[in-house]
Design an enzyme around this catalytic site. Structure first.
Site, mmCIF file in Angstrom:
data_model
loop_
_atom_site.group_PDB
_atom_site.id
_atom_site.type_symbol
_atom_site.label_atom_id
_atom_site.label_comp_id
_atom_site.label_asym_id
_atom_site.label_seq_id
_atom_site.Cartn_x
_atom_site.Cartn_y
_atom_site.Cartn_z
ATOM 1 N N GLN A 148 -8.452 -6.962 -11.040
ATOM 2 C CA GLN A 148 -9.075 -5.728 -10.540
ATOM 3 C C GLN A 148 -8.541 -4.508 -11.293
ATOM 4 O O GLN A 148 -9.303 -3.621 -11.691
ATOM 5 C CB GLN A 148 -8.786 -5.593 -9.045
ATOM 6 C CG GLN A 148 -9.110 -4.246 -8.450
ATOM 7 C CD GLN A 148 -8.910 -4.240 -6.948
ATOM 8 O OE1 GLN A 148 -9.736 -4.760 -6.227
ATOM 9 N NE2 GLN A 148 -7.810 -3.671 -6.473
ATOM 10 N N GLY A 200 -2.566 -1.609 -7.262
ATOM 11 C CA GLY A 200 -1.455 -2.550 -7.334
ATOM 12 C C GLY A 200 -1.690 -3.644 -8.367
ATOM 13 O O GLY A 200 -2.816 -4.092 -8.564
ATOM 14 N N HIS A 232 0.839 -1.209 0.000
ATOM 15 C CA HIS A 232 0.000 0.000 0.000
ATOM 16 C C HIS A 232 0.877 1.263 0.000
ATOM 17 O O HIS A 232 0.580 2.237 -0.695
ATOM 18 C CB HIS A 232 -0.871 0.040 1.262
ATOM 19 C CG HIS A 232 -1.871 -1.078 1.376
ATOM 20 N ND1 HIS A 232 -1.797 -2.021 2.375
ATOM 21 C CD2 HIS A 232 -2.961 -1.390 0.634
ATOM 22 C CE1 HIS A 232 -2.821 -2.865 2.247
ATOM 23 N NE2 HIS A 232 -3.535 -2.508 1.202
HETATM 24 P P1 AMP Z 1 -6.463 -3.848 -0.503
HETATM 25 O O1 AMP Z 1 -6.286 -3.052 0.742
HETATM 26 O O2 AMP Z 1 -6.031 -5.274 -0.386
HETATM 27 O O3 AMP Z 1 -7.823 -3.681 -1.129
HETATM 28 O O4 AMP Z 1 -5.450 -3.226 -1.554
HETATM 29 C C1 AMP Z 1 -5.466 -1.865 -1.868
HETATM 30 C C2 AMP Z 1 -4.552 -1.612 -3.027
HETATM 31 O O5 AMP Z 1 -3.238 -2.043 -2.685
HETATM 32 C C3 AMP Z 1 -4.950 -2.385 -4.280
HETATM 33 O O6 AMP Z 1 -4.754 -1.561 -5.415
HETATM 34 C C4 AMP Z 1 -3.995 -3.546 -4.274
HETATM 35 O O7 AMP Z 1 -3.747 -4.068 -5.551
HETATM 36 C C5 AMP Z 1 -2.754 -2.895 -3.706
HETATM 37 N N1 AMP Z 1 -1.844 -3.898 -3.136
HETATM 38 C C6 AMP Z 1 -2.152 -4.862 -2.229
HETATM 39 N N2 AMP Z 1 -1.078 -5.633 -1.989
HETATM 40 C C7 AMP Z 1 -0.070 -5.157 -2.760
HETATM 41 C C8 AMP Z 1 1.293 -5.528 -2.979
HETATM 42 N N3 AMP Z 1 1.848 -6.558 -2.342
HETATM 43 N N4 AMP Z 1 2.026 -4.802 -3.857
HETATM 44 C C9 AMP Z 1 1.474 -3.764 -4.521
HETATM 45 N N5 AMP Z 1 0.198 -3.358 -4.359
HETATM 46 C C10 AMP Z 1 -0.570 -4.037 -3.492
#
Ligand code: AMP
Length: 281
Positions: A153, A147, A37
Site C-alpha cells: 500500500q 505505516g 496508528h
Molecule cells: P488501517 O487502519 O489498518 O487502514 O491502517 C491505517 C494506517 O496505519 C496505515 O498506514 C497502516 O499501514 C498503519 N498501520 C497499521 N498497523 C500498523 C503498525 N502495526 N505499525 C505501523 N503502522 C501501522
C-alpha cells in the site's frame, strides 16, 4: 480537537490552515486505533503544524466475501485516543459522503496493485487508491503518513502521489509490534487466545528467514521456506510469501541487495494477517 463529518468541513478546515501558512498533515486510518496508528500521528505532528486524522472504513477496498460489516469499530474510543495524541481534527465521514449516488471515478496504480495482496484481494488497492486520492483532494495535505505494515500500500500511494502531481510528501513509518513480535493490527481483535498465539508464526517466520540470511543464505526459495516452516508449524494457512524489490515489488531470486523486502500473508483461522521485513541489511 474538532470532529468533522462532511468533506466540505474538512476542506474548509485545512484550507484555513493553509492560508495561515501552516503545514497540513494527514493520517488516513480505518479506526479501531492502536499504537501503530498513534505512532503515525506522532510522526505527522513532527512534520506538520496541524494534523488531521481520518477514520473511515472504506467499503470499496473490501471484497464481496471480506469483513466490511464486522470490521471492528469504536469511534468514541478512537476520538479519545486522538485527543490524547493531540490531533487537531478528526474526519469521520459516512460512506455516503465519500461515495454519493452517481459516484463513478476510481483510481488504479497499474502493475503495483496487481501482485501480493492485490493478487489475493482483487480490487482492494483500487479502493485504497481511490479513497486516498479523495482524502488528498479534500485535505490537500503537505504531508501524509502511512505505516510500513502495509508495505505494498505504501509503495502504491507513493507512486500515486508522484504520478498525479499531488504535491504531498508520503512518509512511511516502521511497523509497531506487540512485545512478543506480533505486528499490531485492528484485525488482531478477531483472534481467539489460541489463534493469537498461532499468529506469532508470521513474525517468527520473518525472523527465521532473517536468521538464515545472517547465516549466509541468499536464495529466495530457501528464505521463503524458512517463513513457511513457521506458518506450517502453527497451522497458519499461507496466502503468499514473497521476496521483492522494495519499491517496484518485483520478484527477486536472491536477497543479495541491501533493501530486499520479504512479505508474508496468512490466515489464522478466518483472520487474514500480513507482515513484512527488510532482509539484506
Ligand atoms: P488501517 O487502519 O489498518 O487502514 O491502517 C491505517 C494506517 O496505519 C496505515 O498506514 C497502516 O499501514 C498503519 N498501520 C497499521 N498497523 C500498523 C503498525 N502495526 N505499525 C505501523 N503502522 C501501522
Amino acid at each position: 480537537m474538532r470532529v468533522v463529518r462532511t468533506p466540505a468541513e474538512l476542506t474548509e478546515w485545512t484550507e484555513t490552515a493553509r492560508r495561515q501558512g501552516r503545514r497540513v498533515g494527514l493520517v488516513p486510518t480505518m479506526g479501531f486505533l492502536h499504537q501503530g496508528h498513534l505512532s503515525l500521528m506522532v510522526a505527522c505532528r513532527e512534520r506538520a503544524d496541524v494534523t488531521a486524522v481520518s477514520i473511515f472504513v472504506n467499503p470499496t477496498q473490501f471484497g464481496p466475501t471480506e469483513d466490511l460489516a464486522r470490521y471492528p469499530r469504536d469511534l468514541e474510543g478512537d476520538l479519545e485516543k486522538c485527543r490524547a495524541a493531540k490531533v487537531d481534527t478528526v474526519f469521520a465521514p459516512e460512506a455516503g459522503a465519500m461515495y454519493p449516488p452517481g459516484h463513478r471515478t476510481f483510481v488504479e496504480v497499474t502493475g503495483l496493485q496487481d501482485g501480493l495482496c492485490g493478487g489475493r484481494r482483487p480490487g482492494h488497492f483500487r479502493g485504497v487508491a481511490t479513497v486516498v486520492t479523495q482524502l488528498f483532494a479534500l485535505a490537500r495535505p503537505h504531508v501524509a503518513v502511512f505505516g510500513e505494515k502495509d508495505w505494498q500500500q505504501l509503495q502504491i500511494l507513493r507512486r500515486l502521489a508522484v504520478d498525479l502531481h499531488l504535491g504531498v510528501e508520503v512518509v512511511g513509518m516502521p511497523i509497531i509490534r506487540e512485545p512478543d513480535g506480533l505486528a499490531m493490527s485492528s484485525r488482531n481483535a478477531y483472534l481467539s487466545p489460541p489463534e493469537r498465539t498461532r499468529a506469532l508464526a508470521l513474525s517468527r517466520g520473518l525472523a527465521a528467514a532473517r536468521a538464515r540470511w545472517a547465516a549466509g543464505e541468499r536464495g529466495a526459495e530457501a528464505l521463503r521456506e524458512a517463513v513457511r516452516a513457521e506458518l506450517g508449524a502453527a497451522e497458519v494457512r499461507e496466502d503468499y510469501v514473497a521476496l521483492v524489490t522494495p519499491d517496484t515489488l518485483e520478484d527477486l531470486q536472491r536477497a543479495d541487495r541491501a533493501d530486499a523486502r520479504l512479505l508474508v500473508a496468512g490466515f489464522v483461522g478466518k483472520t487474514r494477517l500480513i507482515d513484512n521485513t527488510a532482509i539484506g541489511c
